[in-house]
Design a protein around this motif. Structure first.
Motif, PDB file in Angstrom:
ATOM      1  N   ILE A 198      33.213 -11.712   9.111  1.00  0.00           N
ATOM      2  CA  ILE A 198      33.127 -12.321  10.543  1.00  0.00           C
ATOM      3  C   ILE A 198      33.367 -11.394  11.305  1.00  0.00           C
ATOM      4  CG2 ILE A 198      35.741 -12.408  10.414  1.00  0.00           C
ATOM      5  CD1 ILE A 198      35.540 -15.164  11.358  1.00  0.00           C
ATOM      6  N   GLN A 199      33.720 -10.049  11.153  1.00  0.00           N
ATOM      7  CA  GLN A 199      33.887  -8.901  12.076  1.00  0.00           C
ATOM      8  C   GLN A 199      32.806  -8.178  12.395  1.00  0.00           C
ATOM      9  OE1 GLN A 199      37.233  -6.533  10.569  1.00  0.00           O
ATOM     10  NE2 GLN A 199      38.822  -8.017  11.118  1.00  0.00           N
ATOM     11  N   LEU A 204      29.147 -13.178  12.628  1.00  0.00           N
ATOM     12  CA  LEU A 204      29.385 -14.108  13.620  1.00  0.00           C
ATOM     13  C   LEU A 204      28.103 -14.774  14.062  1.00  0.00           C
ATOM     14  CD1 LEU A 204      31.096 -11.667  16.204  1.00  0.00           C
ATOM     15  CD2 LEU A 204      32.169 -13.356  15.048  1.00  0.00           C
ATOM     16  N   SER A 205      26.948 -13.930  13.704  1.00  0.00           N
ATOM     17  CA  SER A 205      25.537 -15.043  13.959  1.00  0.00           C
ATOM     18  C   SER A 205      25.816 -16.010  12.881  1.00  0.00           C
ATOM     19  CB  SER A 205      24.383 -13.834  13.667  1.00  0.00           C
ATOM     20  OG  SER A 205      24.484 -12.839  14.757  1.00  0.00           O
ATOM     21  N   ILE A 209      25.375 -20.122  13.629  1.00  0.00           N
ATOM     22  CA  ILE A 209      24.179 -20.695  13.081  1.00  0.00           C
ATOM     23  C   ILE A 209      24.703 -21.976  12.154  1.00  0.00           C
ATOM     24  CG2 ILE A 209      22.189 -20.834  11.611  1.00  0.00           C
ATOM     25  CD1 ILE A 209      21.646 -17.779  12.219  1.00  0.00           C
ATOM     26  N   ILE A 210      25.900 -21.790  11.408  1.00  0.00           N
ATOM     27  CA  ILE A 210      26.118 -22.923  10.544  1.00  0.00           C
ATOM     28  C   ILE A 210      26.992 -23.924  11.710  1.00  0.00           C
ATOM     29  CG2 ILE A 210      28.223 -23.385   9.265  1.00  0.00           C
ATOM     30  CD1 ILE A 210      27.846 -20.669   7.794  1.00  0.00           C
ATOM     31  N   LEU A 211      27.697 -23.694  12.737  1.00  0.00           N
ATOM     32  CA  LEU A 211      28.215 -24.637  13.584  1.00  0.00           C
ATOM     33  C   LEU A 211      27.225 -25.245  14.324  1.00  0.00           C
ATOM     34  CD1 LEU A 211      31.054 -22.611  14.854  1.00  0.00           C
ATOM     35  CD2 LEU A 211      31.203 -24.435  13.196  1.00  0.00           C
ATOM     36  N   LEU A 212      26.275 -24.379  14.761  1.00  0.00           N
ATOM     37  CA  LEU A 212      25.047 -25.130  15.659  1.00  0.00           C
ATOM     38  C   LEU A 212      24.202 -26.160  14.913  1.00  0.00           C
ATOM     39  CD1 LEU A 212      23.536 -25.350  18.116  1.00  0.00           C
ATOM     40  CD2 LEU A 212      22.053 -23.294  17.366  1.00  0.00           C
ATOM     41  N   THR A 231      16.302 -22.889  11.598  1.00  0.00           N
ATOM     42  CA  THR A 231      17.279 -21.831  11.092  1.00  0.00           C
ATOM     43  C   THR A 231      16.510 -20.711  10.495  1.00  0.00           C
ATOM     44  OG1 THR A 231      17.321 -23.067   9.109  1.00  0.00           O
ATOM     45  CG2 THR A 231      18.995 -23.522  10.741  1.00  0.00           C
ATOM     46  N   LEU A 232      15.412 -20.908   9.857  1.00  0.00           N
ATOM     47  CA  LEU A 232      14.391 -19.677   9.301  1.00  0.00           C
ATOM     48  C   LEU A 232      14.054 -18.872  10.535  1.00  0.00           C
ATOM     49  CD1 LEU A 232      12.373 -21.559   6.830  1.00  0.00           C
ATOM     50  CD2 LEU A 232      14.334 -19.885   6.411  1.00  0.00           C
ATOM     51  N   LEU A 233      13.735 -19.566  11.724  1.00  0.00           N
ATOM     52  CA  LEU A 233      13.145 -18.636  12.766  1.00  0.00           C
ATOM     53  C   LEU A 233      14.297 -18.095  13.388  1.00  0.00           C
ATOM     54  CD1 LEU A 233      10.915 -21.408  14.492  1.00  0.00           C
ATOM     55  CD2 LEU A 233      10.082 -19.064  13.269  1.00  0.00           C
ATOM     56  N   ALA A 234      15.509 -18.537  13.419  1.00  0.00           N
ATOM     57  CA  ALA A 234      16.640 -17.754  13.987  1.00  0.00           C
ATOM     58  C   ALA A 234      16.823 -16.722  13.084  1.00  0.00           C
ATOM     59  CB  ALA A 234      17.884 -18.950  14.256  1.00  0.00           C
TER      60      ALA A 234
END
Length: 238
Positions: A198-199, A204-205, A209-212, A231-234
């Motif tokens: 997470i640090q 963080l990315s 992505i999970i939350l989005l 998500t693949l593109l992200a």
């Protein structure tokens, strides 16, 4: 007014051949896999793959979503252990990103999640050529479904004879709770790498992505395949 039939229901006969065949195959595949490993057979990965998938299909409880953590442990975590590599240098190994990407794609298309075994079977043997790659897909699919089919034909008449007893009906609530617990454990197992990182920018990315994607899935009508493509593109961009 409802009436219950007073005629005693005929008990269905239990076919012990199914559970016997299940046990025999479980033991035989385990022995063949170990012999192939010990004596370093050229085609040992075929036996190892068959044993792995038959074992997965035998003990997975809670659906195909529980299958992924088991495969991550078998094909990603174990091949990185030095003690296991010394004992089995030819162990089947799959890249974590390949495993997760394939799982994400399969979740977005119709069909049983257990078809994921066909994907991993092909990936596991792809370096040995096209025919081995194809055979790996077949072995993965057949061996992941076979134990479930044998157990189904065995337990179906057993359940038909027991479902009229209240105690067994009440036991289903506990079985459902166990299934949910196993799936929750699988979620935390898959999330541990993200939490530990997470640090970092990558961690963080991943959380973003999970939350989005969870928000889009819950509060929009966008089809899951489109979300997977996003998500693949992200992932490629980030």
């Amino acid at each position: 007014m409802l009436f219950r039939s007073t005629f005693p229901q005929k008990k269905k006969s239990i076919k012990w051949i199914n559970i016997s065949l299940f046990v025999v195959l479980f033991i035989t595949l385990g022995i063949l896999s170990e012999i192939a490993r010990k004596y370093e057979w050229d085609n040992r990965k075929f036996f190892n793959l068959a044993e792995n998938n038959y074992r997965f299909g035998s003990i997975v409880f809670g659906g195909g979503d529980v299958l992924l953590p088991m495969m991550l442990d078998q094909y990603v975590a174990r091949p990185t252990d030095k003690k296991i590599l010394q004992k089995n240098p030819g162990i089947i190994s799959i890249e974590k990103n390949d495993l997760l990407t394939g799982y994400g794609i399969l979740k977005a298309i119709p069909g049983p999640v257990f078809s994921f075994a066909s994907f991993t079977g092909g990936i596991a043997l792809q370096e040995q050529g096209f025919y081995s790659h194809l055979l790996g897909c077949i072995i993965g699919s057949v061996m992941i479904f076979l134990p479930g089919i044998l157990l189904l034909f065995f337990f179906l008449p057993v359940w038909s004879n027991l479902k009229h007893h209240v105690v067994f009906l009440r036991a289903l609530e506990g079985i459902y709770a166990v299934g949910v617990g196993v799936m929750a454990a699988a979620f935390f197992y898959l999330s541990k790498d993200v939490v530990l990182s997470i640090q970092t920018k990558e961690g963080l990315s991943s959380i973003f992505i999970i939350l989005l994607t969870a928000t889009i899935l819950l509060f929009s009508k966008i089809p899951p395949p489109i979300i997977v493509m996003i998500t693949l593109l992200a992932g490629l961009i980030l």
